[in-house]
Design a protein around this motif. Structure first.
Motif, PDB file in Angstrom:
ATOM      1  N   VAL A  89      -0.505  -0.469  -4.698  1.00  0.00           N
ATOM      2  CA  VAL A  89      -0.127  -1.367  -3.609  1.00  0.00           C
ATOM      3  C   VAL A  89       1.142  -2.130  -3.973  1.00  0.00           C
ATOM      4  N   GLY A  90       1.218  -2.582  -5.228  1.00  0.00           N
ATOM      5  CA  GLY A  90       2.424  -3.267  -5.688  1.00  0.00           C
ATOM      6  C   GLY A  90       3.649  -2.386  -5.596  1.00  0.00           C
ATOM      7  N   GLY A 139       8.876  -1.312   0.122  1.00  0.00           N
ATOM      8  CA  GLY A 139       9.131  -1.939   1.413  1.00  0.00           C
ATOM      9  C   GLY A 139      10.291  -2.906   1.340  1.00  0.00           C
ATOM     10  N   PHE A 140      10.389  -3.656   0.250  1.00  0.00           N
ATOM     11  CA  PHE A 140      11.522  -4.566   0.066  1.00  0.00           C
ATOM     12  C   PHE A 140      12.829  -3.771  -0.024  1.00  0.00           C
ATOM     13  N   GLY A 141      12.784  -2.642  -0.733  1.00  0.00           N
ATOM     14  CA  GLY A 141      13.975  -1.807  -0.850  1.00  0.00           C
ATOM     15  C   GLY A 141      14.443  -1.280   0.491  1.00  0.00           C
ATOM     16  N   MET A 156       2.048  -3.101 -13.500  1.00  0.00           N
ATOM     17  CA  MET A 156       2.145  -3.638 -12.138  1.00  0.00           C
ATOM     18  C   MET A 156       3.585  -4.051 -11.860  1.00  0.00           C
ATOM     19  N   PRO A 157       4.224  -3.445 -10.876  1.00  0.00           N
ATOM     20  CA  PRO A 157       3.738  -2.421  -9.957  1.00  0.00           C
ATOM     21  C   PRO A 157       3.889  -1.018 -10.540  1.00  0.00           C
ATOM     22  N   SER A 158       3.282  -0.048  -9.876  1.00  0.00           N
ATOM     23  CA  SER A 158       3.388   1.335 -10.316  1.00  0.00           C
ATOM     24  C   SER A 158       4.631   1.977  -9.708  1.00  0.00           C
ATOM     25  N   VAL A 194      13.135  -4.674  -8.364  1.00  0.00           N
ATOM     26  CA  VAL A 194      12.040  -5.598  -8.072  1.00  0.00           C
ATOM     27  C   VAL A 194      10.859  -5.327  -9.010  1.00  0.00           C
ATOM     28  N   ALA A 195      10.633  -4.063  -9.339  1.00  0.00           N
ATOM     29  CA  ALA A 195       9.546  -3.723 -10.257  1.00  0.00           C
ATOM     30  C   ALA A 195       9.754  -4.364 -11.627  1.00  0.00           C
ATOM     31  N   LEU A 196      10.988  -4.403 -12.093  1.00  0.00           N
ATOM     32  CA  LEU A 196      11.276  -5.032 -13.385  1.00  0.00           C
ATOM     33  C   LEU A 196      10.883  -6.506 -13.369  1.00  0.00           C
TER      34      LEU A 196
END
Length: 281
Positions: free
Chosen positions: A248-249, A255-257, A197-199, A148-150
């Protein structure tokens, strides 16, 4: 005894339960809350290969995202304005204060460069060895968070504070000549500098912290696990690599994971059984 049927209170007869049903524990007859997958014992060769390929892919994709400098700087200005509106824009003050203490900021530079990778791998190895029944679900959380970060790096390019001009931030790696960031100094040309973003320093550290704090054997280990994400937050801000909202990101991605892992396995990783039966090799 031995009759083929059983008489009810109304005088009617009822067929006996199917063979083995009467002996089955009541819990086994209730609908299962588990997902469609059950944890299996991990295999070391597969896990090493999977982690190596996944990290290589993550680095490749992250650095292949176009470095949209102008858009990244505009997004950074927007983040900084949003934080001022929320009265949390103190990263510049923290950055300059820590930069004035050489031994502290140098230590933070090395912390930022190494610990997020070393400790994350260490927790994976610990889960593999001590909690094999929980390992696959925990790994799914980590990999999903990173995936999701990607997507975030692609959709929302963001310059880190140290690359902005309005806040007076100090790039602590450049100033103190330490190897502390893939996106500073001589290594800047081989890393996407606008993927703040996100960290994932926060996403991965909170994942580590949760696993250690919940599953740690000793109290002092659990306390250190709980403190690790907080320490990481201080480091990423002090070295001007991230804004508060980047953290926060990272938490939202995590949380999604956790949510996906819950749907897939029917429980959070730390709620699953510690051991699983061995599978055929």
């Amino acid at each position: 005894m031995g009759e083929a049927t059983a008489r009810t209170l109304e005088g009617r007869t009822a067929a006996p339960p199917p063979s083995g049903e009467a002996d089955r524990p009541p819990a086994d007859r209730r609908p299962s809350l588990r997902g469609t997958r059950s944890p299996r014992r991990p295999r070391i060769w597969f896990e090493v290969l999977l982690i190596a390929i996944s990290y290589w892919t993550y680095s490749l994709v992250r650095n292949a995202v176009p470095e949209q400098k102008e858009q990244a700087l505009r997004n950074a200005d927007w983040i900084w304005s949003a934080e001022r509106a929320l009265h949390i824009a103190v990263e510049d003050t923290v950055n300059r204060a820590v930069n004035s203490v050489t031994w502290l900021v140098v230590g933070m530079n090395y912390y930022y460069a190494t610990l997020h990778f070393v400790l994350t791998i260490g927790v994976l190895v610990w889960l593999y060895r001590r909690h094999p029944g929980r390992y696959a679900a925990a790994r799914l959380v980590l990999f999903t968070t990173t995936g999701v970060a990607l997507l975030g790096y692609y959709l929302f390019p963001l310059a880190p504070p140290r690359l902005t001009s309005g806040g007076g931030f100090v790039d602590t790696v450049v100033v103190h000549h330490t190897w502390g960031s893939m996106a500073s100094g001589n290594l800047a040309d081989v890393s996407n500098q606008y993927a703040a973003m996100p960290s994932m320093h926060i996403g991965w550290s909170v994942w580590c912290g949760v696993m250690i704090a919940v599953l740690g054997r000793w109290g002092w280990v659990r306390v250190l696990g709980a403190l690790y994400p907080a320490a990481t937050l201080v480091v990423i801000v002090s070295t001007a690599n991230h804004f508060w909202l980047d953290a926060v990101g990272g938490v939202l991605c995590l949380g999604f994971g956790f949510g996906l892992s819950y749907v897939w396995y029917g429980a959070f990783p730390y709620r699953l059984a510690r051991e699983v039966p061995a599978v055929g090799r």
